[in-house]
Design a protein around this motif. Structure first.
Motif, PDB file in Angstrom:
ATOM      1  N   VAL A  76       0.866  -1.172   0.000  1.00 52.48           N
ATOM      2  CA  VAL A  76       0.000   0.000   0.000  1.00 52.48           C
ATOM      3  C   VAL A  76       0.906   1.227   0.000  1.00 52.48           C
ATOM      4  O   VAL A  76       1.735   1.398   0.885  1.00 52.48           O
ATOM      5  CB  VAL A  76      -0.907   0.022   1.246  1.00 52.48           C
ATOM      6  N   GLU A 123      -5.325   4.104  -1.536  1.00 55.88           N
ATOM      7  CA  GLU A 123      -5.287   2.651  -1.361  1.00 55.88           C
ATOM      8  C   GLU A 123      -5.624   2.272   0.077  1.00 55.88           C
ATOM      9  O   GLU A 123      -6.333   1.291   0.326  1.00 55.88           O
ATOM     10  CB  GLU A 123      -3.891   2.119  -1.703  1.00 55.88           C
ATOM     11  N   GLU A 179      -9.363   2.707   0.588  1.00 58.70           N
ATOM     12  CA  GLU A 179     -10.116   1.718  -0.191  1.00 58.70           C
ATOM     13  C   GLU A 179     -10.022   0.336   0.444  1.00 58.70           C
ATOM     14  O   GLU A 179     -10.988  -0.421   0.475  1.00 58.70           O
ATOM     15  CB  GLU A 179      -9.579   1.682  -1.621  1.00 58.70           C
ATOM     16  N   SER A 180      -8.840   0.020   0.952  1.00 63.18           N
ATOM     17  CA  SER A 180      -8.638  -1.277   1.585  1.00 63.18           C
ATOM     18  C   SER A 180      -9.540  -1.431   2.803  1.00 63.18           C
ATOM     19  O   SER A 180     -10.149  -2.478   3.023  1.00 63.18           O
ATOM     20  CB  SER A 180      -7.169  -1.432   1.975  1.00 63.18           C
TER      21      SER A 180
END
Length: 411
Positions: A334, A339, A342-343
């Motif tokens: 990441v 990111e 979103e994760s």
């Protein structure tokens, strides 16, 4: 350089959103936060001058309740252009690394080996150079185009210098040091670029999502915010960090000194006295620093954080950790705030990597949060940027006509 002006007229104060941009250096969010803090502390006449340089020919003028521009919009320009052929030479200007520096075991600044790379092709030399260009612009010796470019570089480089991993060359400033954060594989540099800020944004108290009530700050904050996801973070940093006329902030007893530089006196008598006291001004210090702008001296304390906090975990030097890091694919990492969010939002469970160092712990990230390390670095960069710009563009008449602005340092 005009040390008298820079010293005397540096002005500061006592004191459902846009999506977060991807990470660059300090992350786009970090750079924009630095620029926003600087803008809040700029004298209005200086802000107008800066905006006219950044947006030539636009005839910028502040509308009622709005600033003439947002300098945060150009805060990542230097990262965006450095891969273009004409700007490839700027790649090394974002950082500096000592040859024999090896945090967290050894933090040398720079040590017997000196600096890696070409002389002055680093963030200290860059800050000195672009500030000199802007000084020449005020004297009519530089055209507008060069001043615009230098202004964009200065805004960015002041942010870069205050990210401690930009001050060490080990593992390319931590880019090659793989770790996990909440179980997600990343690297130490990306963690400091943006993931710590991204985590902080998720924990901002809800009262900071609204405009601060009148009297909650002694300076105008709201007009300099432009509807970004980090607006609540800036509000909290300004209110809890700088405080108000009646509320003591975390930085209240220290931010006066953020623009201080060691005295530089060229007389032979002073030099002799220094030698007798064992005080030596290094070649690097003499090349990059004066008694107003001193990136070398400012960075010495910032660099210490790599060992003293430590920003660079000592566990990374354990043999099993090194072996595990080599086995991780770059595709698992990441790298930026988007990111990271979103994760979390997708509920994706990270693949376990128990052999990597986990840094979302009370001992690491918890201490950084508790000590307000990231917030202090961002605030420090913003204040120093504002001080330089106020000193460059503010004259005595302007200061006298707007005495409501406090002075950070007197003559």
């Amino acid at each position: 350089m005009r040390p008298t002006l820079l010293k005397a007229y540096a002005v500061t104060a006592a004191a459902g959103l846009a999506s977060l941009p991807g990470a660059l250096a300090w992350g786009a969010a970090g750079h924009e936060i630095v620029a926003t803090i600087a803008q809040i502390h700029l004298h209005p006449l200086v802000l107008t001058e800066v905006c006219n340089i950044l947006y030539p020919g636009s005839g910028v003028a502040a509308s009622e309740g709005e600033p003439p521009c947002y300098i945060s919009r150009v805060a990542t320009w230097a990262d965006q252009v450095r891969r273009q052929p004409q700007y490839r030479y700027t790649a090394s200007l974002h950082y500096i690394g000592a040859v024999d520096d090896h945090p967290s075991q050894t933090c040398t600044f720079p040590g017997e080996g000196g600096w890696a790379g070409k002389t002055d092709a680093n963030v200290f030399g860059a800050i000195r150079n672009v500030t000199g260009v802007l000084e020449d612009y005020t004297l009519g010796m530089v055209d507008h185009a060069r001043a615009e470019e230098s202004m964009k570089f200065l805004i960015h480089f002041m942010g870069d210098m205050h990210m401690p991993l930009h001050l060490t060359g080990r593992e390319r400033g931590g880019n090659g040091a793989k770790v996990t954060f909440d179980g997600r594989v990343t690297n130490l540099h990306s963690l400091w670029d943006g993931l710590l800020i991204a985590q902080a944004l998720r924990t901002i108290p809800s009262n900071y999502t609204r405009a601060l009530p009148a009297g909650k700050s002694s300076v105008d904050i709201e007009s300099h915010l432009r509807g970004t996801i980090y607006d609540p973070y800036v509000r909290r940093l300004m209110y809890e960090g700088f405080g108000t006329e009646v509320v003591l902030g975390r930085f209240s007893t220290e931010y006066d000194d953020w623009l201080s530089c060691p005295a530089v006196e060229p007389s032979s008598a002073w030099s002799t006295a220094q030698e007798m006291l064992g005080i030596q001004r290094t070649k690097d210090e003499a090349r990059w620093d004066d008694d107003v702008l001193c990136p070398y001296n400012w960075a010495k304390d910032l660099h210490k954080l790599n060992c003293d906090l430590p920003i660079w975990p000592r566990e990374l030097d354990e043999p099993q950790r090194k072996h595990a890091a080599l086995a991780i694919s770059a595709r698992e990492e990441v790298h930026d705030e988007d990111e990271f969010f979103e994760s979390y939002a997708a509920g994706r469970r990270p693949r376990p990597h128990p052999d990597l160092v986990e840094l979302d712990t009370p001992e690491y990230a918890g201490q950084i949060r508790a000590q307000w390390i990231v917030e202090r670095l961002l605030a420090m960069a913003g204040i120093r940027l504002a001080g330089l710009l106020n000193g460059l563009f503010l004259d005595v008449e302007s200061l006298n006509s707007t005495s409501k602005f406090p002075i950070l340092r007197g003559v």
